[in-house]
Each structure stands twice: as structure tokens, then as C-alpha cells.
Design a protein around this motif. Structure first.
Motif, mmCIF file in Angstrom:
data_model
loop_
_atom_site.group_PDB
_atom_site.id
_atom_site.type_symbol
_atom_site.label_atom_id
_atom_site.label_comp_id
_atom_site.label_asym_id
_atom_site.label_seq_id
_atom_site.Cartn_x
_atom_site.Cartn_y
_atom_site.Cartn_z
ATOM 1 N N ALA A 116 0.810 -1.212 0.000
ATOM 2 C CA ALA A 116 0.000 0.000 0.000
ATOM 3 C C ALA A 116 0.848 1.269 0.000
ATOM 4 C CB ALA A 116 -0.936 0.005 1.206
ATOM 5 N N GLU A 174 -7.051 7.491 0.693
ATOM 6 C CA GLU A 174 -6.326 7.173 1.917
ATOM 7 C C GLU A 174 -7.087 6.236 2.839
ATOM 8 O OE1 GLU A 174 -5.141 10.490 4.221
ATOM 9 O OE2 GLU A 174 -3.375 10.925 3.018
ATOM 10 N N GLN A 175 -6.323 5.334 3.447
ATOM 11 C CA GLN A 175 -6.817 4.624 4.611
ATOM 12 C C GLN A 175 -6.616 5.599 5.761
ATOM 13 O OE1 GLN A 175 -7.022 3.525 7.678
ATOM 14 N NE2 GLN A 175 -5.906 1.605 7.842
ATOM 15 N N SER A 178 -3.845 4.908 8.829
ATOM 16 C CA SER A 178 -2.421 4.773 8.499
ATOM 17 C C SER A 178 -1.931 5.806 7.499
ATOM 18 C CB SER A 178 -2.149 3.382 7.923
ATOM 19 O OG SER A 178 -2.776 3.249 6.650
ATOM 20 N N LEU A 182 -5.356 3.113 0.435
ATOM 21 C CA LEU A 182 -6.321 2.029 0.296
ATOM 22 C C LEU A 182 -6.288 1.577 -1.158
ATOM 23 C CD1 LEU A 182 -8.584 0.493 1.873
ATOM 24 C CD2 LEU A 182 -10.183 2.101 0.851
ATOM 25 N N GLY A 200 -1.815 -0.495 -3.493
ATOM 26 C CA GLY A 200 -2.817 -0.624 -2.449
ATOM 27 C C GLY A 200 -3.973 -1.541 -2.753
ATOM 28 N N ASP A 238 -10.544 -6.409 2.915
ATOM 29 C CA ASP A 238 -10.379 -6.299 4.364
ATOM 30 C C ASP A 238 -11.504 -5.447 4.920
ATOM 31 O OD1 ASP A 238 -9.689 -3.666 3.712
ATOM 32 O OD2 ASP A 238 -7.543 -4.031 3.901
ATOM 33 N N HIS A 240 -11.605 -2.444 5.471
ATOM 34 C CA HIS A 240 -11.657 -1.109 4.886
ATOM 35 C C HIS A 240 -12.278 -1.097 3.492
ATOM 36 C CE1 HIS A 240 -9.190 0.230 8.206
ATOM 37 N NE2 HIS A 240 -8.283 -0.673 7.907
ATOM 38 N N ARG A 246 -12.135 -1.975 -4.240
ATOM 39 C CA ARG A 246 -10.818 -1.531 -4.669
ATOM 40 C C ARG A 246 -10.700 -1.537 -6.193
ATOM 41 N NH1 ARG A 246 -9.371 -3.499 0.524
ATOM 42 N NH2 ARG A 246 -7.716 -2.247 1.510
#
Length: 262
Positions: A116, A174-175, A178, A182, A200, A238, A240, A246
Motif C-alpha cells: 500500500a 487514503e486509509q 495509516s 487504500l 494498495g 479487508d 476497509h 478496490r
């Protein structure tokens, strides 16, 4: 964290020699390695810091190529590359937070090859050359899967050479915890075609979206990829985001990157 020996060589040759000892590990900014050591997931007996090597620091542009030392921080790339390669500088300016940007380095990011991380998409999307103490590796050959690269034991990234494109942009979803991607997409337009690299999203790590490259090379416009889609097979799933989410983001971010670059 276990006890360890810390050495800070001043030349590449000294660093390579220090890494010959058993259980020695190179460390650049330490933004991934030190947290891993604190969690006792890694316990090297010796850390060889690369941040004191002057020849591995700095940014320069000559003959249409931007060269960045492996120990150059994200913050330095963000400021010193801006006049030459704004797409890359913009990517660096949004990595992590100020603390991470002032400690983390481009060489450390590329050596770790987190699935990522942002820099791998820039290197692959630019067709960059990763320079080590032993050889030069094309980005297309360098990235070999999640956390896996072509680097051999004791080999360190001393610099990266980026061909400067006509236009470029990086878009990252963005995640929020962290600030890793993403999903992130780097687009670079050159005289001989367009490169699109995605980070990512895939279980295999950074990859090129070749169908989009072909369409955008013929027509550098967001509309050029309207009829394309990305399969969710092999995408990360996951808490997220699902693989399908994705896969969808890849197309959305590619269109945004092209629009911004245009």
C-alpha cells in the motif's frame, strides 16, 4: 525491543561491509523497521544506518531525468522535485504525516515494497531505474510481489532515476488511520505512451493497468477509459474495502489522475 548494535557509516562501501556480518540489517528512515522491532516481529543484531551517507542524499535533474538519492526524505522530494516532476513531488508531499515525511526515505520505501506504499506506483508508473550498490534494475523487473523485490541479500538502494514525463499525477484514496493508500494510481504521459501504476489494491502488490495505458496512449482523456473495468479477482479485501470496491477505485482514481494531469 531487543538489544542491538547501531552503526552509521559515511560511505556506501562502509555500509556494504557492515552488512556482511550475521543478522545485520540496513535502516534508512526506520519508519517501518523500528515499529516492527518494537513489536518484536524483527530482531536484527545490528542496524546499519544509511542516513549518514552524503552520496545517497539529494535531488537533481539533468537531461530529462530526475535522480534522487536513496536516503533522501519524502519531505525533501516534495520540495526539491516540485519544479521538475510535480506529479512525484505531490505524491511525496502526502505520504504519512510531517514526522514520517521528515524521517522516511524513498530508498527505504522501495526496499520494503509495502503493498500500500505510494512510491512503488511512482517508480513503476515512471519506468524508473532503481540503482543499487551493485547494479541498475528497471522498475518493471524490480517489483516482484507483496514485500518482495529483486534486491539480493546485502544489496541497498542507493538512488532512483525517474524519466521526467510530459504530464503526471497521483491520486490516492487514503486509509484514514495509516494514511497508506487504500488504493492509489500514478499516471505518467511520455512521448512514446502512457504508464499507469496501481498500489494498495492487489494481493500481488503494485502493478500496471495495461488496458488503461493503451487507451490513454491513444487518447489522453478521462473518457478514454470509460468502457474499461478492472476485475476484482486478486484484489485485497479487508475491513476497509472489498475486492470489488478496490477494483472500482482503480478506474475512478485513474480518471481523476488523467483529468488533473491534463
Amino acid at each position: 525491543m531487543h538489544n542491538f548494535e547501531f552503526v552509521k557509516p559515511s560511505t556506501v562501501e562502509e555500509a556494504v561491509a557492515a552488512l556482511q556480518s550475521d543478522e545485520a540489517q540496513p535502516m534508512s528512515g526506520g519508519q517501518t523497521l523500528l515499529p516492527t522491532m518494537k513489536q518484536r516481529l524483527a530482531a536484527p543484531e545490528k542496524l546499519v544506518s544509511l542516513t549518514g551517507i552524503a552520496s545517497m542524499q539529494g535531488v537533481s535533474a539533468v537531461g530529462g531525468v530526475l535522480t534522487i538519492g536513496g536516503a533522501t526524505t519524502h519531505a525533501t522530494v516534495a520540495t526539491e522535485a516540485a519544479a521538475h516532476y510535480p506529479g512525484l513531488a505531490g505524491l511525496a508531499a502526502h505520504i504519512g504525516d510531517p514526522a514520517v515525511r521528515n524521517r522516511g526515505t524513498i530508498g527505504g520505501s522501495l526496499a520494503n515494497n509495502d503493498p500500500a506504499a505510494c512510491y512503488p506506483s511512482a517508480a513503476l508508473g515512471s519506468g524508473a531505474t532503481i540503482v543499487t550498490n551493485a547494479r541498475e534494475i528497471a522498475a518493471d523487473d524490480y517489483f516482484q510481489g507483496m514485500f518482495t523485490t529483486a534486491l539480493e541479500e546485502g544489496e541497498i538502494v542507493t538512488g532512483v532515476r525517474f524519466p521526467i514525463p510530459q504530464a503526471s499525477n497521483y491520486q490516492k484514496f487514503e486509509q484514514p488511520a495509516s494514511r497508506f493508500a487504500l488504493t492509489g494510481v500514478f499516471v505518467a504521459k511520455y512521448a512514446d505512451g502512457v504508464r499507469v501504476a496501481v498500489t494498495g489494491a492487489s494481493e500481488e502488490g503494485v502493478f500496471r493497468w495495461t488496458e488503461a495505458e493503451a487507451a490513454l496512449s491513444a487518447n489522453f482523456s478521462p473518457d478514454a477509459i470509460e468502457g474499461l473495468s478492472v476485475s476484482a479477482d486478486g484484489m485485497i479485501g479487508d475491513l476497509h474495502g472489498t475486492p470489488a470496491y478496490r477494483a472500482h477505485l482503480i478506474k475512478v482514481l485513474t480518471k481523476r489522475a488523467v483529468a488533473a494531469a491534463s
